[in-house]
Design a protein around this motif. Structure first.
Motif, short mmCIF file in Angstrom:
data_model
loop_
_atom_site.label_atom_id
_atom_site.label_comp_id
_atom_site.label_asym_id
_atom_site.label_seq_id
_atom_site.Cartn_x
_atom_site.Cartn_y
_atom_site.Cartn_z
N PRO A 172 0.85 -1.20 0.00
CA PRO A 172 0.00 0.00 0.00
C PRO A 172 0.88 1.25 0.00
CG PRO A 172 -0.04 -1.07 2.15
CD PRO A 172 0.76 -1.95 1.24
N PRO A 173 0.29 2.42 -0.24
CA PRO A 173 1.08 3.66 -0.19
C PRO A 173 1.79 3.81 1.16
CG PRO A 173 -1.11 4.07 -1.07
CD PRO A 173 -1.11 2.65 -0.58
N ASP A 174 2.93 4.45 1.15
CA ASP A 174 3.76 4.56 2.35
C ASP A 174 3.02 5.04 3.59
OD1 ASP A 174 5.82 3.54 0.87
OD2 ASP A 174 7.13 5.28 1.08
N PRO A 175 2.13 6.04 3.50
CA PRO A 175 1.45 6.49 4.73
C PRO A 175 0.59 5.39 5.38
CG PRO A 175 1.22 8.14 3.02
CD PRO A 175 1.84 6.93 2.37
N GLU A 176 0.18 4.38 4.62
CA GLU A 176 -0.66 3.31 5.16
C GLU A 176 0.16 2.16 5.77
OE1 GLU A 176 -3.51 1.97 2.25
OE2 GLU A 176 -3.85 4.03 1.55
N LEU A 177 1.45 2.11 5.54
CA LEU A 177 2.26 0.98 5.98
C LEU A 177 2.27 0.77 7.50
CD1 LEU A 177 5.31 1.21 3.54
CD2 LEU A 177 3.45 -0.44 3.51
N PRO A 178 2.38 1.82 8.32
CA PRO A 178 2.43 1.58 9.76
C PRO A 178 1.17 0.94 10.33
CG PRO A 178 3.22 3.78 9.26
CD PRO A 178 2.64 3.23 8.00
N GLY A 179 0.03 1.10 9.69
CA GLY A 179 -1.22 0.59 10.23
C GLY A 179 -1.66 -0.77 9.71
N LEU A 180 -0.79 -1.49 9.03
CA LEU A 180 -1.17 -2.78 8.46
C LEU A 180 -1.46 -3.81 9.55
CD1 LEU A 180 1.44 -3.18 5.57
CD2 LEU A 180 -0.97 -2.59 5.36
N ASP A 181 -2.55 -4.55 9.40
CA ASP A 181 -2.83 -5.62 10.36
C ASP A 181 -2.08 -6.89 9.95
OD1 ASP A 181 -4.28 -6.90 8.32
OD2 ASP A 181 -6.22 -6.28 9.10
N ASP A 182 -2.06 -7.88 10.84
CA ASP A 182 -1.28 -9.09 10.60
C ASP A 182 -1.70 -9.86 9.36
OD1 ASP A 182 0.31 -8.56 12.75
OD2 ASP A 182 -0.46 -10.19 14.02
N SER A 183 -3.00 -9.91 9.06
CA SER A 183 -3.43 -10.67 7.89
C SER A 183 -2.94 -10.00 6.60
CB SER A 183 -4.95 -10.85 7.86
OG SER A 183 -5.60 -9.61 7.74
N ARG A 184 -2.96 -8.69 6.57
CA ARG A 184 -2.46 -7.96 5.39
C ARG A 184 -0.94 -8.11 5.27
NH1 ARG A 184 -2.41 -6.68 0.55
NH2 ARG A 184 -2.21 -4.51 -0.07
N LYS A 185 -0.24 -8.03 6.42
CA LYS A 185 1.21 -8.22 6.39
C LYS A 185 1.57 -9.61 5.90
CE LYS A 185 2.85 -5.02 9.94
NZ LYS A 185 3.44 -4.90 11.27
N ALA A 186 0.81 -10.62 6.34
CA ALA A 186 1.09 -12.00 5.93
C ALA A 186 0.94 -12.14 4.42
CB ALA A 186 0.18 -12.97 6.66
N ALA A 187 -0.12 -11.56 3.84
CA ALA A 187 -0.34 -11.65 2.40
C ALA A 187 0.78 -10.92 1.63
CB ALA A 187 -1.70 -11.06 2.03
N LEU A 188 1.16 -9.75 2.10
CA LEU A 188 2.24 -9.00 1.46
C LEU A 188 3.57 -9.74 1.60
CD1 LEU A 188 1.29 -5.39 2.56
CD2 LEU A 188 1.18 -6.33 0.23
#
Length: 196
Positions: A76-92
């Motif tokens: 996702p765009p850089d400003p959204e990176l700090p708020g990623l939840d675990d499921s989104r981080k796992a997919a990325l």
């Protein structure tokens, strides 16, 4: 690069010199008779996670954009990176592991970054300059670092700090399989199990 826990361990015992080139390292070795050299192997899954975490949190916006635009890692765009939840981080992270598989097999235009390079290739590369006395495993460091300190004549080494914890979702079978595909050479060369 050494794990942060090893760097802290070394600094707890005294001054640490860094940023050597081959010439300055040779000079340092000549001046420090009885030195020991070692490297630390990390299981490929947490190694890849550390590289991914550094990609998300580092000052490398250009590399993140290249990942988005060219290498099929839909960050996702850089400003959204700090708020990623675990499921989104796992997919990325799974997409990043697929990128690593292609990158480590020479199928991308992006040079292989030292932070995610194959450890077998890295070890072979610096062994041409000077093979380490010991190749240690991160999982065995509490035992091995005490032995290393004793072999170098350090009577009372500092306690080795606990390593930083990794997210529980790294135990997911799909992520473990993707890490093995990306780092198959390291799994074979060093006998890593499927899970750290």
């Amino acid at each position: 690069a050494l794990p942060i826990s090893v760097r802290r361990w070394l600094r707890a015992m005294g001054e640490v010199a860094e940023d050597f080139n081959q010439n300055s390292l040779r000079q340092w070795k000549r001046q420090h008779v009885g030195h020991r050299s070692f490297t630390v192997l990390r299981h490929p899954l947490p190694r890849a996670w550390a590289a991914f975490d550094a990609l998300l949190g580092g000052k490398n916006a250009g590399l993140r954009q290249v990942m988005r635009d060219i290498h099929r890692v839909a960050l996702p765009p850089d400003p959204e990176l700090p708020g990623l939840d675990d499921s989104r981080k796992a997919a990325l992270f799974e997409a990043f592991l697929d990128f690593l598989r292609r990158n480590l097999n020479g199928q991308t235009t992006l040079p292989t970054h030292p932070g995610w390079a194959s450890q077998s290739e890295t070890l072979a590369g610096f062994s041409r300059f000077g093979a380490p006395d010991m190749v240690l495993r991160e999982s065995d460091l509490p035992r091995d670092m005490a032995w290393l300190a004793a072999s170098a004549g350090i009577k009372a080494p500092a306690d080795l700090p606990d390593p930083a914890p990794f997210p529980a979702f790294l135990n997911d079978q799909a992520l473990r399989g993707a890490a093995k595909k990306a780092y198959l050479r390291d799994y074979v060369a060093f006998g890593f199990a499927g899970q750290p």
